[in-house]
Design an enzyme around this catalytic site. Structure first.
Site, mmCIF file in Angstrom:
data_model
loop_
_atom_site.group_PDB
_atom_site.id
_atom_site.type_symbol
_atom_site.label_atom_id
_atom_site.label_comp_id
_atom_site.label_asym_id
_atom_site.label_seq_id
_atom_site.Cartn_x
_atom_site.Cartn_y
_atom_site.Cartn_z
ATOM 1 N N SER A 67 0.793 -1.233 0.000
ATOM 2 C CA SER A 67 0.000 0.000 0.000
ATOM 3 C C SER A 67 0.820 1.274 0.000
ATOM 4 O O SER A 67 0.253 2.364 -0.055
ATOM 5 C CB SER A 67 -0.961 0.010 1.198
ATOM 6 O OG SER A 67 -2.205 -0.530 0.811
ATOM 7 N N LYS A 70 -0.073 3.680 -2.705
ATOM 8 C CA LYS A 70 -1.092 4.736 -2.599
ATOM 9 C C LYS A 70 -0.485 6.112 -2.375
ATOM 10 O O LYS A 70 -1.157 7.125 -2.571
ATOM 11 C CB LYS A 70 -2.062 4.394 -1.470
ATOM 12 C CG LYS A 70 -2.860 3.110 -1.704
ATOM 13 C CD LYS A 70 -3.848 2.856 -0.586
ATOM 14 C CE LYS A 70 -4.699 1.616 -0.835
ATOM 15 N NZ LYS A 70 -4.016 0.375 -0.459
ATOM 16 N N SER A 127 -6.531 2.769 4.400
ATOM 17 C CA SER A 127 -5.839 2.238 3.227
ATOM 18 C C SER A 127 -6.823 1.560 2.288
ATOM 19 O O SER A 127 -6.613 0.430 1.823
ATOM 20 C CB SER A 127 -4.728 1.256 3.636
ATOM 21 O OG SER A 127 -3.828 1.062 2.565
#
Length: 473
Positions: A67, A70, A127
């Site tokens: 993640s 992101k 997330s």
């Protein structure tokens, strides 16, 4: 153990000495595998005022970003907001594809929408994979195009060891990064978008009547920590990028490949406590050059390797196969499920390790302006034995191939000077490919709308004694 082996040998054809040797060999194999798994970890600490690297361990090795991906999705979102293309209140519509993303996610139904700010908050705290995909589709038209935009922006920022395949970091064997690149991105987010950077300090937010809490356990626990992002898949391990600001000093630190959220947090805490006092109180100015680009033109400026699996450095075959299986399993929501509370039965308490961290001073990170490595397209398989990319169609001409990217780029510059009129409307770029275990770089000029146009340009170059050939992309 000897008694057990004696019992076994009495029922087998192998002598005890042979059994003992085999047992010792198995012990070494297990130790080697454990050592290789530990080698997956990577870390870097950068003085965010001077760019000096205060600590580095495997900082340039390929790692799965999970993640942390992101962070780039949010970079492009902030860029669009700063340019006025979208606002905090712009609706982000969730397609069926976005809504179907694996948890962790916000849970918006197909056709539903949330404000841009809600999508941002759901990414920095929960997330949310669906929110990241929805933002990517909003900004890029579809997630594939947005991934190209992400990688193009990475090149512009100097992140030359990173390729993005999706907006959220869910497992993809072709998506990889390095700890150094993530530090560069962390620094760029603060420098380029100070007006939006405060989002990363958000520890929770209210979505309807639901209070959604974040995953970053260092916020509020370690003095000076003000972001940025956690990441987790089974293949990547536990990742974390942290920004620290004590008023006089600033650090960006990255830990990748932790064995648990708790051990990763402890490692990060130890790095912060050790190196923040050593950071400079002077310095200033942008360390990462701000690279503006049109989101549409960015699609033509990036190479996305098709088969560049981001396996961590030098893993034994058994481990590599296990990680690849995880990354390829699109039906499993293992990561970035990012649900670290589920990944760990019980998160250990945050304990700053007493063991002193060894100081390693190396050269400054490559966070200054970097030349954009532009690549328009996927070469046809007939050109080289290794296919390299999946990009828009078109024609290009290849003028050289070199084992060094700098040499390929130098040849492009030389060719442009030799034939400025012929290449007036063409764009030079390098394309990496693997052959016989080595990496080479093609030097090409793209931007030709037809085969005839490419061949015409190539013929003109040959008259100037510049060898070339045309290739469809």
């Amino acid at each position: 153990m000897r008694q057990a082996l004696s019992g076994f040998v009495s029922k087998s054809a192998f002598p005890l000495k042979t059994i003992m040797i085999l047992a010792m060999a198995m012990t070494f194999v297990v130790a080697d595998v454990a050592s290789s798994l530990a080698a997956k970890s990577a870390a870097i600490v950068v003085d965010a005022k001077t760019g000096k690297v205060l600590y580095s361990a495997n900082a340039d090795g390929r790692r799965y970003p999970a993640s942390l991906t992101k962070m780039m999705t949010l970079y492009l979102t902030f860029e669009a907001m700063a340019k006025g293309r979208i606002s905090r209140n712009s609706p982000v519509v969730f397609s069926a594809h976005a809504s179907a993303e694996a948890p962790t996610k916000l849970g918006v139904k197909p056709g539903g929408s949330v404000a841009v700010e809600t999508a941002i908050l759901s990414i920095v705290t929960k997330s949310a994979n669906d929110s990241a995909t929805a933002l990517g589709e909003m900004l890029g038209g579809n997630e594939t195009n947005f991934a190209r935009m992400m990688t193009a922006k990475a090149r512009q920022l100097g992140m030359n060891g990173t390729v993005f395949r999706n907006a959220n970091g869910l497992p993809d064997p072709g998506q990889f990064t390095t700890a150094r690149d993530m530090a560069t991105l962390g620094i760029a987010l603060r420098e380029h978008f100070p007006q939006y950077y405060g989002y990363f300090a958000q520890r929770s937010f209210l979505y309807g009547r639901q209070r959604i809490n974040g995953h970053n356990r260092l916020l509020g626990r370690i003095k000076g920590v003000d972001g940025i992002k956690t990441g987790y898949t089974r293949a990547s391990g536990f990742n974390l990028v942290s920004s620290v600001n004590d008023g006089n000093r600033r650090l960006v630190a990255v830990v990748m490949g932790g064995t648990s959220g708790g051990s990763r947090d402890n490692q990060m805490a130890g790095l912060i406590n050790t190196y923040l006092p050593r950071a400079s109180t002077r310095g200033g100015g942008d360390l990462v050059a701000k690279a503006d680009s049109n989101p549409i033109s960015a699609l033509a400026k990036v190479l996305l390797p098709k088969h560049d699996a981001p396996t961590p450095d030098e893993k034994p075959v058994a481990v590599a196969e296990a990680d690849t299986a995880v990354a390829d399993d699109a039906t499993v929501a293992q990561g970035d499920s990012e649900d670290e509370d589920t990944a760990e039965a019980e998160a250990p308490k945050l304990v700053v390790p007493a063991k002193k961290v060894k100081t390693v001073i190396v050269s400054a990170p490559k966070v200054a302006t970097a030349q954009v490595v532009a690549a328009y397209a996927e070469p046809t398989p007939a050109v080289d034995p290794v296919s390299t990319a999946s990009v828009p169609s078109g024609w290009a001409i290849q003028v050289a191939s070199s084992p060094k990217q700098s040499e390929a780029q130098a040849f492009l510059d030389k060719t442009t000077k030799q034939a400025p009129k012929v290449l007036a409307h063409a764009s030079g770029f390098t394309v990496a490919f693997d052959k016989d275990g080595a990496t080479y770089y093609r030097a090409r000029f793209g931007g030709f709308g037809s085969k005839d146009a490419a061949w015409k340009a190539c013929t003109a170059l040959k008259k100037k004694k510049i060898e070339c050939y045309a290739v469809q992309q």
